[in-house]
Each structure stands twice: as structure tokens, then as C-alpha cells.
Write a protein that holds these residues in place. Structure first.
Motif, PDB file in Angstrom:
ATOM      1  N   TRP A  23       6.296   0.116 -24.389  1.00  0.00           N
ATOM      2  CA  TRP A  23       6.517   1.528 -24.673  1.00  0.00           C
ATOM      3  C   TRP A  23       7.030   2.341 -23.490  1.00  0.00           C
ATOM      4  O   TRP A  23       7.623   3.394 -23.695  1.00  0.00           O
ATOM      5  N   TYR A  27       9.683   5.231 -24.397  1.00  0.00           N
ATOM      6  CA  TYR A  27       9.443   6.676 -24.323  1.00  0.00           C
ATOM      7  C   TYR A  27      10.232   7.344 -23.201  1.00  0.00           C
ATOM      8  O   TYR A  27      10.553   8.530 -23.286  1.00  0.00           O
ATOM      9  N   LYS A  30      13.548   7.838 -24.919  1.00  0.00           N
ATOM     10  CA  LYS A  30      13.440   8.979 -25.845  1.00  0.00           C
ATOM     11  C   LYS A  30      13.467  10.301 -25.084  1.00  0.00           C
ATOM     12  O   LYS A  30      14.064  11.282 -25.528  1.00  0.00           O
ATOM     13  N   LYS A  31      12.798  10.328 -23.927  1.00  0.00           N
ATOM     14  CA  LYS A  31      12.817  11.545 -23.111  1.00  0.00           C
ATOM     15  C   LYS A  31      14.233  11.849 -22.628  1.00  0.00           C
ATOM     16  O   LYS A  31      14.677  12.996 -22.679  1.00  0.00           O
ATOM     17  N   PHE A  35      16.466  15.092 -23.145  1.00  0.00           N
ATOM     18  CA  PHE A  35      16.882  15.899 -21.981  1.00  0.00           C
ATOM     19  C   PHE A  35      17.938  15.125 -21.192  1.00  0.00           C
ATOM     20  O   PHE A  35      17.656  14.623 -20.099  1.00  0.00           O
ATOM     21  N   GLY A 177       2.239  -1.721 -26.579  1.00  0.00           N
ATOM     22  CA  GLY A 177       1.955  -0.697 -27.572  1.00  0.00           C
ATOM     23  C   GLY A 177       1.160   0.475 -27.061  1.00  0.00           C
ATOM     24  O   GLY A 177       0.411   1.102 -27.816  1.00  0.00           O
ATOM     25  N   PHE A 184       4.360   5.397 -16.087  1.00  0.00           N
ATOM     26  CA  PHE A 184       5.489   6.106 -16.710  1.00  0.00           C
ATOM     27  C   PHE A 184       6.184   6.989 -15.676  1.00  0.00           C
ATOM     28  O   PHE A 184       7.403   6.941 -15.510  1.00  0.00           O
ATOM     29  N   GLU A 188       9.907   6.581 -14.010  1.00  0.00           N
ATOM     30  CA  GLU A 188      10.860   7.684 -14.147  1.00  0.00           C
ATOM     31  C   GLU A 188      11.428   8.071 -12.783  1.00  0.00           C
ATOM     32  O   GLU A 188      12.642   8.229 -12.621  1.00  0.00           O
TER      33      GLU A 188
ATOM     34  N   GLU B 231       5.743  12.487 -33.918  1.00  0.00           N
ATOM     35  CA  GLU B 231       6.170  11.840 -32.664  1.00  0.00           C
ATOM     36  C   GLU B 231       5.271  12.294 -31.506  1.00  0.00           C
ATOM     37  O   GLU B 231       4.980  13.480 -31.353  1.00  0.00           O
ATOM     38  N   LEU B 232       4.844  11.323 -30.697  1.00  0.00           N
ATOM     39  CA  LEU B 232       4.020  11.616 -29.522  1.00  0.00           C
ATOM     40  C   LEU B 232       4.682  12.637 -28.611  1.00  0.00           C
ATOM     41  O   LEU B 232       5.892  12.564 -28.381  1.00  0.00           O
ATOM     42  N   PHE B 258       5.245  14.618 -21.841  1.00  0.00           N
ATOM     43  CA  PHE B 258       6.383  13.889 -21.270  1.00  0.00           C
ATOM     44  C   PHE B 258       7.187  14.770 -20.322  1.00  0.00           C
ATOM     45  O   PHE B 258       7.904  14.264 -19.473  1.00  0.00           O
ATOM     46  N   TYR B 282      -3.303   4.250 -31.817  1.00  0.00           N
ATOM     47  CA  TYR B 282      -2.179   5.194 -31.934  1.00  0.00           C
ATOM     48  C   TYR B 282      -1.846   5.408 -33.400  1.00  0.00           C
ATOM     49  O   TYR B 282      -1.661   6.516 -33.852  1.00  0.00           O
TER      50      TYR B 282
END
Lengths: 299, 299
Positions: A23, A27, A30-31, A35, A177, A184, A188, B231-232, B258, B282
Motif C-alpha cells: 500500500w 497511496y 494516489k496522493k 496533487f 495491506g 510513508f 515520499e 477512500e482513506l 496524507f 481496513y
């Protein structure tokens, strides 16, 4: 010979979800989709990509087979390979190499692992640009470690091998998961540092690079002790669990059998195991990968 | 009123693989199947059982639905429920309650979790025997913690609720689909201690029990911040990650969005979160379960 095929690194693919249950990368992508300015630089265009949407939806590593083993050149042109991941590999290859203009120069493929790999960079191939960038990152972040798999040569089946420049980032220990906020954020930050480096490179503001890189070069994979039917007979020894990148010497504990006996390392050379107890590697017959710690000169 | 329906606890079921990707219990049960003497005592017969064989084979939590939510009495007699886990629940119920002679008195259901639950005992119901045994275990092993879920009452859908005596053991943090040798051995030791306790109980050699039990009583579940589509929007805050059973006070960090914003706990009562960042929760909409720390008198 110029270090790069072109003068600059203009197009970057930032890939998450090559494995659908990892994940951190999913994620992050997705971020970045939400952005996009975060991953753009004045000379660098970044494309965020979720590689295996169906596996992501199912929260599974893959549907039919490991997508990160589907990118060998002969497989990409083999019409008989019709599994979901084979289709995805062909589509991704087309998307990154033919549909982008200019095509992708560099791939960052985001993975996570249940092994205690911290922030690891997996370089493939021997391209000096990859080693230079890795040396820079390990100088910037002492927690970053750089390793290189057993060389696939021309037939590498990994996504990142679609182009000569790039690597996988492996972060862990983290279960499948789920998200670990600290890892994270570190991942990043590492991505932004890479993009800043590329931006500086493109503008000829070359950052200082250390003269040497500590590289953990994979030598061999070691499986768990199993019986004749393949059934596990032992676990990673508690003394070795989470000790990725630490020296393993002759006589050190390696496995603990279910009946409580210790199995020790019987090699004469000191090695540095990585991917110790990666959950997805049980089915591949890999308990850990032994590496040799090398000092590589950086031009 | 006698403490037990019968004078002694003669038949115990030791269950693993209720969730097919929680390997600690699965490999313990396989070990007990191979070496049955380990779980026999002179007055206690133990039956090792792999609850969800198909999910174990697939290394997935379940095939159709969570088996540990399939044991409500009305579901066990509902012929319209034909999913794999519903079939397994009916078969297990028959096996443990009708086919065993005498029927099973006590169930130990072995689970693992990606939350940092250490060695946790989940008691269901209020049976004084369960509380007594839990108090004994937490006295023997200071690392053992005892918690109780939100009460299901008569309609509990968990496997362990088939009989009044028993509990689940939750160990972690451990990823799905792998073994952690230290947690494996601690869980194994805990099982032997339980069986020794039952043996002593049956022989009227009652061990000393502390007068009080520290019980973490579940109050409510908290979900992750999500957007309208589900969505998280945030992760467990790094300061809270792995801090199961530690106090959470008004203003303490709970989530990190995030985009990097901290969301704090805004309850007035100090609570003790458990199952923080359990991967399988989750999809259930549970980021953690808040508990109240209670001191329960033990007769």
C-alpha cells in the motif's frame, strides 16, 4: 560516451501497486495523482501510475502471476501470454515507451516488504547514472541502503528494467495491506529528493557525490528447510529476524525448526542477508537473499 | 452454582487457521497434529483443528466471508447460507459439539494480528472460569494482556463462542502469511500453560489466582477518516502506531492525513486503543478499538 542517452532526464514514471497489496506505493501514487504539482519540476515531468489495478482492488499481490516478473522482452511480444499481469505488462510497456512523448527516461517502482529493509534502493543493471544517484541518496540519508539483485542481464523481467535508468524502492518492515505513516513519509521524502536531484542534473548543477558507494550485491537465495513434500520445517531464527543488512558469520543462528533446533549458517564467507522473512517469498522458495557488502567506486 | 457445567474440563479444541493467512496458529496446529503428546494431559484430551483449509491453501483470510463471523446460532441452522465459510462453520459446530464424545468443553482459537498486541487473550462472555484462567495467565506472564470485545450476547458469531469456556489468543505485530519464531514459541508456551492449568484444575490442585484481573474492555471501534466514497484520507499517526494498550488522552495524535495534518483524539476519557492498524480491519471500517482499562475482582 555520454552518461545518459539524452542530455537530461525529462520523463519519470513513479509506479505504485506493481504488487497490489503493497500500500505504501499505492497511496503515494494516489496522493501524487491528486496533487500532481508535488512531483513536477521545471525540467522534469513525472507520471504517477498504478501498475496492477485489479490486484489493488483485490488487495492481493497479483491475480494470475507476479507482474514484476512479466517484463522480459520476449514475454512482452509473446501473444500466447494472456494472463492479466501479462496484459498489464504489455500495456504498461506501450504506455511508458511509445505513448509518452518523449518516452519515459527513468522509472521509480515503489514496493514494500515484511522484511526489515528500512529504506532500500534496488538498482538493476550497472548503469553509472543509477549508481551515482544511489550514492547521492545514501549520502543524504544514512538510513538508505543500496542493493543489487542477481543480475538478470538482458532478460530482466522487472518493471523497472523497461528503461536503463531507475530502481525499485523497498520499504519495511511493513505488513501487506496496510500503511505505516513513518515509512510513508520517508518514502515520499526520498522521491522528492530524487526529483530534486534530476532537476539539478538537468540544469547542470551537479550535486557532490561521494567517491564510493556501499552496495549489497546479491549472491544467492536461501530457502527454508522443507520436507520432501515442500512443507516448511523451520522458521527464521529469532536472532536473525529483522536483522537485514547485518553480518551473518559461520555458526550464527539462521533457522529454528518447529521442534526447537537451531540451524546455523555454515558458509565460510561473512554475508549480509536481506529480504529476511519476506512473506511473498515463501511461495518463491526464498527465506532470505545473501549479499556481499561491496565498496563501489563512483566516477 | 458450580463454576463449570461439569466437574472438569476434559476436551479442548485448539484451533488454527480460522483466518487462512494467520500462520502462527496454523503451524502450531500442524505441529500438534504431528506430535499429539504435546497437547495431551492425563485428564485433558486436546483436538487440534485447522478451521479453514481452503483459505489456508490460498493463504487468504477467507474465501467468501470471515469464518469468525459465521457462528451465530441462527446462521448455523440457516440452510440458505451456503458460502464456503458458512459450510465450514456448520461442519465445525457439528464436529466439536456432536461428534466428539464427550463434546468440547473449551476452545482456544489462535489468531495473529498486524497490530502490536503482544500476547493477548480475548475472552468472550463473562464466564468466571475464563476470567480466572485469564488472571492466572497474566500473573504467570506479565506480557500477557486480557481484553474483552464489545459484548455480542447470545448471538456471538465467533468460533470460540460455540462453548462457554475459552478464548482467542491474538499475537502480534506479525504480517499475514509468515511466521515469527519468537511469537510462535511464546504462543506455544502459553498453550502448554493453559493445558497444565486445566490438568491441575481437574485434579483439584487449584493454582493461586490473583484477586484482580486487569481487563481491557472494548468500548467502541474507530474508523479511519475517509472521503464520501470511502477512500482513506489518513493513516495511523506515527506516535500511535504500535502503541496498543497505551493510554490515549485528549489531544493526543491519532491520525496523520496524507497531506500531513495531525488529527487528535477528542474524547474526554482516557482510553487504551487496541488492534491499532490491523490490516484485516481496513475493510471492516476499523482503525482501532478503544478500550477502558478495568480492574475486575476474581472470586
Amino acid at each position: 560516451m555520454p552518461l545518459l542517452p539524452s542530455d537530461s532526464v525529462k520523463q519519470v514514471a513513479i509506479v505504485g501497486g506493481t504488487h497490489g497489496n503493497e500500500w505504501t506505493g499505492i497511496y503515494l501514487v494516489k496522493k501524487f495523482e491528486q496533487f500532481p504539482h508535488l512531483i513536477q519540476r521545471s525540467t522534469v515531468n513525472s507520471l504517477p501510475l498504478l501498475a496492477n489495478p485489479r490486484a489493488i482492488l483485490m488487495n492481493r499481490r497479483y491475480i494470475d502471476r507476479d507482474l514484476n516478473r512479466c517484463f522480459a522482452a520476449e514475454d512482452l511480444t509473446n501473444p500466447d501470454l494472456t494472463g492479466y499481469e501479462n496484459q498489464r505488462a504489455k500495456a504498461i510497456s506501450t504506455q511508458l515507451l511509445s505513448e509518452q512523448s518523449p518516452p519515459i527516461d527513468l522509472i521509480i517502482d515503489l514496493h514494500s516488504t515484511t522484511a526489515n529493509m528500512g529504506l532500500s534502493i534496488l538498482v538493476s543493471g550497472e548503469h553509472p547514472f543509477n549508481l551515482k544517484l544511489s550514492a547521492y541518496l545514501s549520502q543524504m540519508y544514512p538510513a538508505v541502503r543500496v542493493c543489487r539483485g542477481i543480475q538478470w542481464g538482458e532478460v530482466s523481467p522487472t518493471l523497472r528494467s523497461l528503461v536503463p535508468l531507475g530502481f525499485a524502492i523497498e520499504v519495511g518492515a511493513i505488513a501487506q495491506g496496510m500503511l505505516d505513516a513513518a515509512l510513508f513519509q520517508q518514502t515520499e521524502q526520498l522521491i522528492y529528493t530524487i526529483l530534486d536531484y534530476l532537476e539539478a542534473w538537468n540544469q547542470n548543477a551537479r550535486p557532490t557525490i561521494p567517491e564510493q558507494l556501499t552496495l549489497f550485491q546479491a549472491i544467492t537465495a536461501v530457502d527454508y528447510p522443507r520436507d520432501a513434500t515442500g512443507e516448511l520445517q523451520a522458521m527464521i531464527h529469532p536472532d536473525l529476524q529483522f536483522q537485514d543488512y547485518q553480518p551473518l558469520r559461520l555458526g550464527d543462528p539462521m533457522f529454528l525448526t518447529f521442534s526447537g533446533e537451531t540451524i546455523t549458517y555454515n558458509g565460510s564467507a561473512t554475508v549480509f542477508p536481506i529480504f529476511i522473512n519476506e512473506a511473498a517469498y515463501y511461495e518463491k522458495g526464498i527465506a532470505m537473499i545473501l549479499t556481499e557488502k561491496q565498496q563501489i567506486p563512483i566516477d
